[in-house]
Motif scaffolding. Structure first.
Motif, PDB file in Angstrom:
ATOM      1  N   UNK A   1      -8.730  13.484  -4.051  1.00  0.00           N
ATOM      2  CA  UNK A   1     -10.070  13.886  -4.832  1.00  0.00           C
ATOM      3  C   UNK A   1     -11.096  13.084  -4.533  1.00  0.00           C
ATOM      4  N   UNK A   2     -12.408  13.712  -4.184  1.00  0.00           N
ATOM      5  CA  UNK A   2     -13.567  12.972  -4.078  1.00  0.00           C
ATOM      6  C   UNK A   2     -13.521  11.687  -5.073  1.00  0.00           C
ATOM      7  N   UNK A   3     -14.234  10.824  -4.489  1.00  0.00           N
ATOM      8  CA  UNK A   3     -14.287   9.363  -5.267  1.00  0.00           C
ATOM      9  C   UNK A   3     -13.155   8.599  -5.195  1.00  0.00           C
ATOM     10  N   UNK A   4     -11.950   8.957  -4.762  1.00  0.00           N
ATOM     11  CA  UNK A   4     -10.827   8.002  -4.658  1.00  0.00           C
ATOM     12  C   UNK A   4     -10.262   7.859  -3.233  1.00  0.00           C
ATOM     13  N   UNK A   5      -9.485   6.885  -3.049  1.00  0.00           N
ATOM     14  CA  UNK A   5      -8.979   6.538  -1.814  1.00  0.00           C
ATOM     15  C   UNK A   5      -7.301   6.825  -1.995  1.00  0.00           C
ATOM     16  N   UNK A   6      -6.798   7.487  -0.991  1.00  0.00           N
ATOM     17  CA  UNK A   6      -5.288   7.298  -0.995  1.00  0.00           C
ATOM     18  C   UNK A   6      -4.704   6.191  -0.645  1.00  0.00           C
ATOM     19  N   UNK A   7      -3.416   5.714  -1.234  1.00  0.00           N
ATOM     20  CA  UNK A   7      -2.973   4.414  -1.012  1.00  0.00           C
ATOM     21  C   UNK A   7      -2.451   4.729   0.412  1.00  0.00           C
ATOM     22  N   UNK A   8      -2.308   3.603   1.163  1.00  0.00           N
ATOM     23  CA  UNK A   8      -1.628   3.369   2.263  1.00  0.00           C
ATOM     24  C   UNK A   8      -0.548   2.463   2.677  1.00  0.00           C
ATOM     25  N   UNK A   9       0.323   2.927   3.504  1.00  0.00           N
ATOM     26  CA  UNK A   9       1.364   2.185   3.907  1.00  0.00           C
ATOM     27  C   UNK A   9       1.055   1.979   5.283  1.00  0.00           C
ATOM     28  N   UNK A  10       0.717   0.691   5.285  1.00  0.00           N
ATOM     29  CA  UNK A  10       0.244   0.259   6.845  1.00  0.00           C
ATOM     30  C   UNK A  10      -1.271   1.184   6.782  1.00  0.00           C
ATOM     31  N   UNK A  11      -1.415   1.837   8.001  1.00  0.00           N
ATOM     32  CA  UNK A  11      -2.494   2.705   8.016  1.00  0.00           C
ATOM     33  C   UNK A  11      -2.166   4.275   7.713  1.00  0.00           C
ATOM     34  N   UNK A  12      -1.057   4.632   7.281  1.00  0.00           N
ATOM     35  CA  UNK A  12      -0.675   6.169   6.884  1.00  0.00           C
ATOM     36  C   UNK A  12      -0.679   6.381   5.558  1.00  0.00           C
ATOM     37  N   UNK A  13      -1.507   7.168   5.246  1.00  0.00           N
ATOM     38  CA  UNK A  13      -1.920   7.585   3.910  1.00  0.00           C
ATOM     39  C   UNK A  13      -0.496   8.258   3.224  1.00  0.00           C
ATOM     40  N   UNK A  14      -0.467   8.006   1.953  1.00  0.00           N
ATOM     41  CA  UNK A  14       1.005   8.055   1.431  1.00  0.00           C
ATOM     42  C   UNK A  14       0.650   9.346   0.356  1.00  0.00           C
ATOM     43  N   UNK A  15       0.153  10.531   0.937  1.00  0.00           N
ATOM     44  CA  UNK A  15      -0.372  11.619   0.160  1.00  0.00           C
ATOM     45  C   UNK A  15       0.850  12.627  -0.367  1.00  0.00           C
ATOM     46  N   UNK A  16       1.933  12.170  -0.171  1.00  0.00           N
ATOM     47  CA  UNK A  16       3.296  12.990  -0.212  1.00  0.00           C
ATOM     48  C   UNK A  16       4.255  12.371  -0.886  1.00  0.00           C
TER      49      UNK A  16
END
Length: 170
Positions: free
Chosen positions: A51-66
């Motif tokens: 969502x706008x206004x948020x950052x996806x957490x990363x594992x290294x530089x890979x977004x953890x969106x799943x």
């Protein structure tokens, strides 16, 4: 049978976040909760659109969106924790990388070229860029050699920006 909660790092609910099983999408309620009735036998992942206004957490530089859906289950809980952006902005740079089709280290030099040319060019551009940068690799990541995916992930990890990878062909 697919349910969960989307919150920020302070456990504050994220309202209206979009969650999908790949076949349908739902939004979170005022408690940050969602649920959907799904044919779970055909679902492998639950995904979150950041969502706008948020950052996806990363594992290294890979977004953890799943979240992976285990096989042979009747229900799955998939929770997400997001970090609120300090300075929300809709100004960013998105780099699209089409069909890298790497074949693993020391095979045909394709992944070495990906690392030394493509990722190097992105890093050079990023040095002079003040906006946030993201990259998306658009499928055909490792040709037909899935056993080389670990090499791809290792090389991708050298990049200094969040790197999304899209499954499938293109």
């Amino acid at each position: 049978n697919i349910y969960g909660r989307v919150v920020d790092v302070n456990d504050v609910p994220v309202v209206n976040a979009v969650v999908s099983d790949g076949l349908q999408s739902v939004v979170t309620d005022i408690n940050g909760e969602y649920n959907m009735k799904s044919d779970i036998s055909n679902v492998r992942f639950v995904t979150l659109s950041v969502p706008a206004g948020y950052e996806m957490p990363l594992r290294g530089n890979r977004p953890q969106f799943f979240r992976r859906v285990p096989r042979n289950v009747n229900a799955v809980r998939a929770d997400f924790v997001l970090k609120k952006r300090e300075n929300p902005s809709d100004k960013f740079v998105l780099t699209m990388i089409g069909d890298p089709q790497t074949r693993g280290l020391k095979y045909d030099k394709s992944i070495e070229r990906f690392r030394d040319v493509i990722l190097s060019d992105i890093a050079s551009y990023q040095k002079n860029e003040s906006r946030d940068m993201y990259a998306v690799c658009l499928g055909d990541l490792v040709y037909n050699f899935m056993y080389t995916y670990d090499d791809y992930v290792d090389v991708l990890g050298k990049a200094t920006l969040p790197m999304y990878s899209v499954i499938g062909n293109h």
